[in-house]
Motif scaffolding. Structure first.
Motif, PDB file in Angstrom:
ATOM      1  N   ASP A  85     -45.333   8.579   5.840  1.00  0.00           N
ATOM      2  CA  ASP A  85     -46.207   8.580   4.673  1.00  0.00           C
ATOM      3  C   ASP A  85     -45.889   9.839   3.871  1.00  0.00           C
ATOM      4  N   ALA A  86     -45.397   9.633   2.659  1.00  0.00           N
ATOM      5  CA  ALA A  86     -44.991  10.754   1.810  1.00  0.00           C
ATOM      6  C   ALA A  86     -46.084  11.185   0.849  1.00  0.00           C
ATOM      7  N   ALA A  87     -47.334  10.768   1.093  1.00  0.00           N
ATOM      8  CA  ALA A  87     -48.434  11.190   0.230  1.00  0.00           C
ATOM      9  C   ALA A  87     -48.452  12.711   0.142  1.00  0.00           C
ATOM     10  N   PRO A  88     -48.517  13.271  -1.064  1.00  0.00           N
ATOM     11  CA  PRO A  88     -48.393  14.729  -1.223  1.00  0.00           C
ATOM     12  C   PRO A  88     -49.385  15.534  -0.385  1.00  0.00           C
ATOM     13  N   HIS A  89     -50.614  15.040  -0.240  1.00  0.00           N
ATOM     14  CA  HIS A  89     -51.612  15.831   0.474  1.00  0.00           C
ATOM     15  C   HIS A  89     -51.320  15.950   1.969  1.00  0.00           C
ATOM     16  N   ARG A  90     -50.388  15.146   2.486  1.00  0.00           N
ATOM     17  CA  ARG A  90     -50.085  15.193   3.913  1.00  0.00           C
ATOM     18  C   ARG A  90     -48.862  16.050   4.238  1.00  0.00           C
ATOM     19  N   GLN A  91     -48.168  16.529   3.243  1.00  0.00           N
ATOM     20  CA  GLN A  91     -46.873  17.144   3.506  1.00  0.00           C
ATOM     21  C   GLN A  91     -46.952  18.540   4.102  1.00  0.00           C
ATOM     22  N   LYS A  92     -48.109  19.185   4.045  1.00  0.00           N
ATOM     23  CA  LYS A  92     -48.254  20.502   4.676  1.00  0.00           C
ATOM     24  C   LYS A  92     -48.513  20.384   6.176  1.00  0.00           C
ATOM     25  N   MET A  93     -48.763  19.173   6.632  1.00  0.00           N
ATOM     26  CA  MET A  93     -49.096  18.965   8.037  1.00  0.00           C
ATOM     27  C   MET A  93     -47.816  18.777   8.870  1.00  0.00           C
ATOM     28  N   ALA A  94     -47.957  18.893  10.197  1.00  0.00           N
ATOM     29  CA  ALA A  94     -46.820  18.688  11.082  1.00  0.00           C
ATOM     30  C   ALA A  94     -46.251  17.288  10.880  1.00  0.00           C
TER      31      ALA A  94
END
Length: 363
Positions: free
Chosen positions: A118-127
């Motif tokens: 999932d490339a949703a921007p809000h998830r990209q800081k997560m592991a």
């Protein structure tokens, strides 16, 4: 066409306050994929995601538009019901990190035979491990019958596997006694099974658990000794390491005081006794506990072993462990109300350790 669904949202200030709210999902746009969430594992670790959400960012995976509330993530299975990506077919079954909801829209990227992210921007800081969805048909360990064990144990077992490697890599920190709290929890059981399968010579494995769970843990035969939390003082004095799955400040202090200068290392892993969470205890004798964050350690080992080597080692360990889980009774809580009630029970610590609870908000 809009898909009607529901979310189970949790009061971030009072995790026992769980509410069902409607959710609407439009048809996916280009690159988007709509998932129908079919089954989720509900464990003590799931509760930890809620407890540690503020510090570790778990609220950020699946945002909630109601102030003060959030959606707690869980591991489970979902089916693609609508797709705006030509590489993702409707009907594909996926395993991964999901919200307690009926549906989830993701932004598919790096699509391949084995899965996608999932490339949703809000998830990209997560592991990255939390953003990957595995195609079930490409997983040699998957079958419909194996789904519950995969969802209940696999994410927890990865932590067990990493903890086993961490302690062996450090020669048990020179300890002759390895103590595991919350010994009935699934992550602790995974670690105990791996240690017991190839136990270093001279090491004593001790499980600490509540009085009500002691007979269950003893019956598994994984530990050399199983004790109640009030019996720490009966342990012989020896170089010791402690894996703290409970997060109980009083217990942490009791263990460090009992072993004193012979305390070699403490890893803090989970917060199963979240009401008494204690990452820092003033005046604690011995070495300062270290928080073990599995995704960070996994990233380190991926650099050492490569992905293929990592997966091979994990797969071998999984086969060792899964053969010890014949005791598990799978319990299903289906429907929004049943799922909410199951969350409340888990949050209150009312899950039988011999049971594996699978929930679904689908009617």
């Amino acid at each position: 066409m809009t898909t009607n669904g529901q979310d189970l949202i949790i009061n971030r200030a009072d995790l026992a306050d769980a509410r069902l709210v409607p959710a609407l999902h439009p048809d996916p746009g280009p690159g988007e994929v709509l998932l129908r969430i079919d089954a989720l594992a509900l464990t003590a670790n799931t509760v930890t995601y809620g407890v540690a959400s503020e510090s570790l960012g778990y609220w950020n995976f699946f945002p909630c538009d109601r102030p003060g509330f959030g959606r707690v993530p869980a591991w489970g299975f979902a089916d693609v019901v609508a797709s705006g990506d030509p590489g993702v077919a409707v009907g594909t079954r996926l395993y991964g990190f999901l919200p307690m909801s009926t549906h989830l829209m993701i932004e598919a990227d790096r699509v391949g035979p084995r899965g996608l992210i999932d490339a949703a921007p809000h998830r990209q800081k997560m592991a990255p491990i939390y953003n990957a969805y595995q195609t079930c048909a490409a997983d040699p360990a998957w079958s419909a019958e194996a789904e519950a064990r995969i969802a209940l144990f696999r994410p927890l077992f990865t932590t067990s596997f990493l903890l086993d490697d961490f302690h062996r890599r450090n020669a048990m920190f020179g300890a002759r006694m390895l103590i595991l709290s919350s010994a009935s929890s699934k992550t602790a059981l995974g670690l105990a099974a791996l240690i017991a399968a190839d136990k270093p010579e001279g090491l004593t494995l001790v499980g600490l658990t509540s009085a009500r769970n002691r007979a269950f843990v003893e019956g598994l035969g994984l530990h050399d000794r199983v004790l109640g939390y009030d019996a720490v003082q009966t342990l012989p004095i020896a170089p010791a390491a402690y894996v703290d799955f409970a997060g109980t400040g009083d217990l942490l202090m009791a263990i460090h005081r009992h072993f004193g200068d012979l305390m070699r290392h403490t890893s803090q892993v989970g917060l199963t006794h979240w009401q008494e969470a204690a990452l820092r205890v003033p005046g604690l004798p011995g070495p300062r506990p270290e928080f073990f964050f599995a995704p960070a350690y996994a990233a380190d080992r991926l650099k050492d072993w490569g992905n293929a080597g990592f997966q091979t080692r994990l797969g071998t360990a999984w086969e060792t462990f899964i053969g010890t889980t014949g005791w598990l009774r799978v319990v299903h809580a289906s429907g929004p109300d049943a799922a909410r009630e199951a969350w409340v029970a888990a949050h209150a610590g009312r899950i039988d350790p011999a049971e594996g609870v699978m929930i679904s908000l689908q009617d």
